[in-house]
Design a protein around this motif. Structure first.
Motif, mmCIF file in Angstrom:
data_model
loop_
_atom_site.group_PDB
_atom_site.id
_atom_site.type_symbol
_atom_site.label_atom_id
_atom_site.label_comp_id
_atom_site.label_asym_id
_atom_site.label_seq_id
_atom_site.Cartn_x
_atom_site.Cartn_y
_atom_site.Cartn_z
ATOM 1 N N PHE A 1 0.837 -1.203 0.000
ATOM 2 C CA PHE A 1 0.000 0.000 0.000
ATOM 3 C C PHE A 1 0.871 1.252 0.000
ATOM 4 C CE2 PHE A 1 -2.418 3.427 1.881
ATOM 5 C CZ PHE A 1 -3.631 3.346 1.198
ATOM 6 N N ALA A 2 1.905 1.253 0.823
ATOM 7 C CA ALA A 2 2.810 2.408 0.883
ATOM 8 C C ALA A 2 3.526 2.613 -0.451
ATOM 9 C CB ALA A 2 3.824 2.222 2.008
ATOM 10 N N ALA A 3 3.936 1.514 -1.095
ATOM 11 C CA ALA A 3 4.616 1.616 -2.386
ATOM 12 C C ALA A 3 3.713 2.227 -3.446
ATOM 13 C CB ALA A 3 5.099 0.242 -2.837
ATOM 14 N N LEU A 4 2.433 1.847 -3.446
ATOM 15 C CA LEU A 4 1.492 2.400 -4.410
ATOM 16 C C LEU A 4 1.171 3.857 -4.083
ATOM 17 C CD1 LEU A 4 -0.975 -0.603 -4.836
ATOM 18 C CD2 LEU A 4 0.795 0.172 -6.431
ATOM 19 N N LEU A 5 1.104 4.174 -2.803
ATOM 20 C CA LEU A 5 0.860 5.554 -2.382
ATOM 21 C C LEU A 5 1.992 6.472 -2.845
ATOM 22 C CD1 LEU A 5 -0.870 7.548 -0.706
ATOM 23 C CD2 LEU A 5 0.484 6.875 1.301
ATOM 24 N N ALA A 6 3.206 5.925 -2.889
ATOM 25 C CA ALA A 6 4.371 6.726 -3.283
ATOM 26 C C ALA A 6 4.401 7.035 -4.770
ATOM 27 C CB ALA A 6 5.649 5.997 -2.878
ATOM 28 N N ARG A 7 3.682 6.254 -5.572
ATOM 29 C CA ARG A 7 3.721 6.440 -7.020
ATOM 30 C C ARG A 7 2.601 7.374 -7.464
ATOM 31 N NH1 ARG A 7 4.931 0.971 -10.308
ATOM 32 N NH2 ARG A 7 4.890 2.559 -11.940
ATOM 33 N N ALA B 1 -9.848 -5.989 0.553
ATOM 34 C CA ALA B 1 -10.134 -5.015 1.610
ATOM 35 C C ALA B 1 -10.658 -3.695 1.059
ATOM 36 C CB ALA B 1 -8.870 -4.762 2.435
ATOM 37 N N GLY B 2 -10.679 -3.548 -0.261
ATOM 38 C CA GLY B 2 -11.140 -2.309 -0.873
ATOM 39 C C GLY B 2 -10.116 -1.196 -0.858
ATOM 40 N N LEU B 3 -8.865 -1.537 -0.538
ATOM 41 C CA LEU B 3 -7.819 -0.518 -0.406
ATOM 42 C C LEU B 3 -7.079 -0.254 -1.710
ATOM 43 C CD1 LEU B 3 -6.559 -1.700 3.062
ATOM 44 C CD2 LEU B 3 -7.711 0.462 2.572
ATOM 45 N N ILE B 4 -7.346 -1.072 -2.724
ATOM 46 C CA ILE B 4 -6.881 -0.811 -4.087
ATOM 47 C C ILE B 4 -8.107 -0.858 -4.987
ATOM 48 C CG2 ILE B 4 -5.581 -1.692 -6.069
ATOM 49 C CD1 ILE B 4 -3.517 -2.792 -4.212
ATOM 50 N N LEU C 1 -9.519 4.141 15.012
ATOM 51 C CA LEU C 1 -9.109 5.052 16.088
ATOM 52 C C LEU C 1 -10.294 5.732 16.762
ATOM 53 C CD1 LEU C 1 -6.068 6.769 14.316
ATOM 54 C CD2 LEU C 1 -5.979 4.988 16.071
ATOM 55 N N ASN C 2 -11.515 5.478 16.230
ATOM 56 C CA ASN C 2 -12.716 6.140 16.753
ATOM 57 C C ASN C 2 -12.542 7.655 16.733
ATOM 58 O OD1 ASN C 2 -15.335 6.229 17.798
ATOM 59 N ND2 ASN C 2 -14.623 6.153 19.920
ATOM 60 N N CYS C 3 -12.141 8.158 15.577
ATOM 61 C CA CYS C 3 -11.825 9.579 15.432
ATOM 62 C C CYS C 3 -13.078 10.456 15.427
ATOM 63 C CB CYS C 3 -11.072 9.832 14.123
ATOM 64 S SG CYS C 3 -9.364 9.274 14.112
ATOM 65 N N LYS C 4 -12.905 11.660 15.899
ATOM 66 C CA LYS C 4 -13.875 12.727 15.686
ATOM 67 C C LYS C 4 -13.304 13.645 14.595
ATOM 68 C CE LYS C 4 -11.901 15.724 19.280
ATOM 69 N NZ LYS C 4 -12.145 16.480 20.521
ATOM 70 N N ARG C 5 -14.075 14.633 14.160
ATOM 71 C CA ARG C 5 -13.648 15.584 13.128
ATOM 72 C C ARG C 5 -13.111 14.861 11.886
ATOM 73 N NH1 ARG C 5 -10.046 18.760 16.608
ATOM 74 N NH2 ARG C 5 -8.725 19.025 14.779
ATOM 75 N N ARG C 6 -13.820 13.831 11.465
ATOM 76 C CA ARG C 6 -13.418 13.108 10.259
ATOM 77 C C ARG C 6 -13.755 13.930 9.019
ATOM 78 N NH1 ARG C 6 -15.375 6.874 11.235
ATOM 79 N NH2 ARG C 6 -14.980 6.754 13.472
ATOM 80 N N LYS C 7 -13.086 13.611 7.935
ATOM 81 C CA LYS C 7 -13.399 14.249 6.650
ATOM 82 C C LYS C 7 -13.270 13.209 5.551
ATOM 83 C CE LYS C 7 -12.293 18.230 3.717
ATOM 84 N NZ LYS C 7 -13.720 18.459 3.416
ATOM 85 N N SER C 8 -14.341 13.036 4.777
ATOM 86 C CA SER C 8 -14.391 11.954 3.792
ATOM 87 C C SER C 8 -13.897 12.362 2.413
ATOM 88 C CB SER C 8 -15.826 11.422 3.680
ATOM 89 O OG SER C 8 -16.714 12.470 3.302
ATOM 90 N N THR C 9 -13.441 13.609 2.266
ATOM 91 C CA THR C 9 -12.873 14.084 1.001
ATOM 92 C C THR C 9 -11.530 14.754 1.291
ATOM 93 O OG1 THR C 9 -14.093 16.173 1.208
ATOM 94 C CG2 THR C 9 -15.119 14.424 -0.116
ATOM 95 N N LEU D 1 -7.883 5.871 -1.390
ATOM 96 C CA LEU D 1 -7.561 6.638 -0.192
ATOM 97 C C LEU D 1 -8.788 6.926 0.669
ATOM 98 C CD1 LEU D 1 -4.838 9.114 -1.517
ATOM 99 C CD2 LEU D 1 -4.586 6.828 -0.533
ATOM 100 N N SER D 2 -9.949 7.059 0.049
ATOM 101 C CA SER D 2 -11.153 7.321 0.843
ATOM 102 C C SER D 2 -11.463 6.133 1.754
ATOM 103 C CB SER D 2 -12.344 7.627 -0.065
ATOM 104 O OG SER D 2 -12.658 6.526 -0.892
ATOM 105 N N VAL D 3 -11.277 4.912 1.245
ATOM 106 C CA VAL D 3 -11.494 3.717 2.067
ATOM 107 C C VAL D 3 -10.427 3.621 3.153
ATOM 108 C CG1 VAL D 3 -11.483 1.183 2.060
ATOM 109 C CG2 VAL D 3 -12.704 2.434 0.276
ATOM 110 N N PHE D 4 -9.173 3.886 2.791
ATOM 111 C CA PHE D 4 -8.082 3.835 3.765
ATOM 112 C C PHE D 4 -8.334 4.816 4.904
ATOM 113 C CE2 PHE D 4 -4.030 5.471 5.380
ATOM 114 C CZ PHE D 4 -3.411 4.299 5.785
#
Length: 272
Positions: A7-13, A34-37, A101-109, A90-93
């Motif tokens: 995933f990191a290798a693809l993110l770098a390209r 997993a829907g990550l690609i 992490l049960n985050c607050k202040r999420r952003k989907s874009t 990236l939206s799925v990731f």
């Protein structure tokens, strides 16, 4: 190559890549499941290496077939299956990390370009906000990140996940994606295996709980490996080797799980 490393290798390209380059890897199938690609359409260009002077060539669609033109060989047809484009979703990731992490202040874009705000977690000392951006290795990357977060609510602590580079924008700490995540085989989703509060520098409160029985021996073994120059570059590889040494040195004791050793290695590397 593990799923987090791929995933990191693809993110770098930048842009899309040919799925053919990676589709034979088990990790690729895991990330697809997993829907990550995501695979969509065909790539816009490929490297023509069939002539004596390898060159980039634009993909065209002519007479009901895909291909590219080579100055030496003319039109070179290609099967569509050889040109399928792939890129990280990236939206799925971001959503999976925020859920974990049960985050607050999420952003989907995206905030801007390829920079995302994953969200924030509460701590007694203040919020820890997390971002994702592909690279943080030069001044241009830093400038783009600063521009993307210019309108963000300021937090006292933060993490920037990236694939390449370690440049940071205070007060946020930059860490490599592959060093803090794992693809959980049981759930098929991304999990964070690092103590983000520790990595971000949040002051730790001693609650008087039972100390981690593995911490001291793992620290001692890691220090020995570092002194002897045996520390491996990849987090996963180092965790596997360190766990093997732990089992060999303490054969009659319970051995920490691999995921726990990975968490230790991540925190050890970051100095937390």
């Amino acid at each position: 190559m593990d799923a987090d490393e791929l995933f990191a290798a693809l993110l770098a390209r930048p842009g899309k890549v040919r799925s053919l380059e990676y589709s034979s890897l088990p990790a690729y199938a895991q990330l697809i499941k997993a829907g990550l690609i995501e695979e969509a359409g065909v790539v816009s260009s490929i490297l023509c290496d069939e002539c004596g002077n390898p060159h980039d060539a634009t993909i065209v669609y002519e007479q009901n077939q895909y291909g590219h033109y080579c100055p030496d060989l003319g039109f070179m047809p290609k099967a569509r299956s050889e040109l399928i484009a792939a890129q990280p979703n990236l939206s799925v990731f971001v959503a999976q990390i925020a859920d974990h992490l049960n985050c607050k202040r999420r952003k989907s874009t995206p905030l801007e370009g390829d920079t995302w705000r994953i969200g924030a977690i509460d701590t007694p000392a203040g919020d820890v906000v997390s971002f994702l951006t592909p690279q943080m290795q030069d001044a241009q990357d830093v400038k783009a990140f600063q521009s993307a977060i210019s309108g963000e609510v300021k937090s006292p602590f933060g993490i920037v996940l990236t694939s390449i580079g370690t440049l940071s924008v205070a007060p946020y700490i930059t860490v490599q994606v592959q060093d803090i995540i794992d693809l959980e085989p049981t759930t098929g989703t991304i999990a964070v295996v690092a103590d983000l509060e520790g990595v971000a520098g949040v002051p730790q409160k001693n609650n008087g709980g039972r100390p981690n029985e593995y911490s001291k021996p793992l620290n001692e073994l890691s220090a020995i490996r570092a002194r002897e120059g045996r520390t491996l570059k990849g987090r996963n590889e180092e965790a596997i080797a360190l766990r093997g040494e732990y089992k060999a040195k303490f054969p009659n004791q319970n051995c920490p799980s691999l995921s726990r050793v990975k968490t230790f290695v991540t925190n050890y590397i970051s100095g937390s």
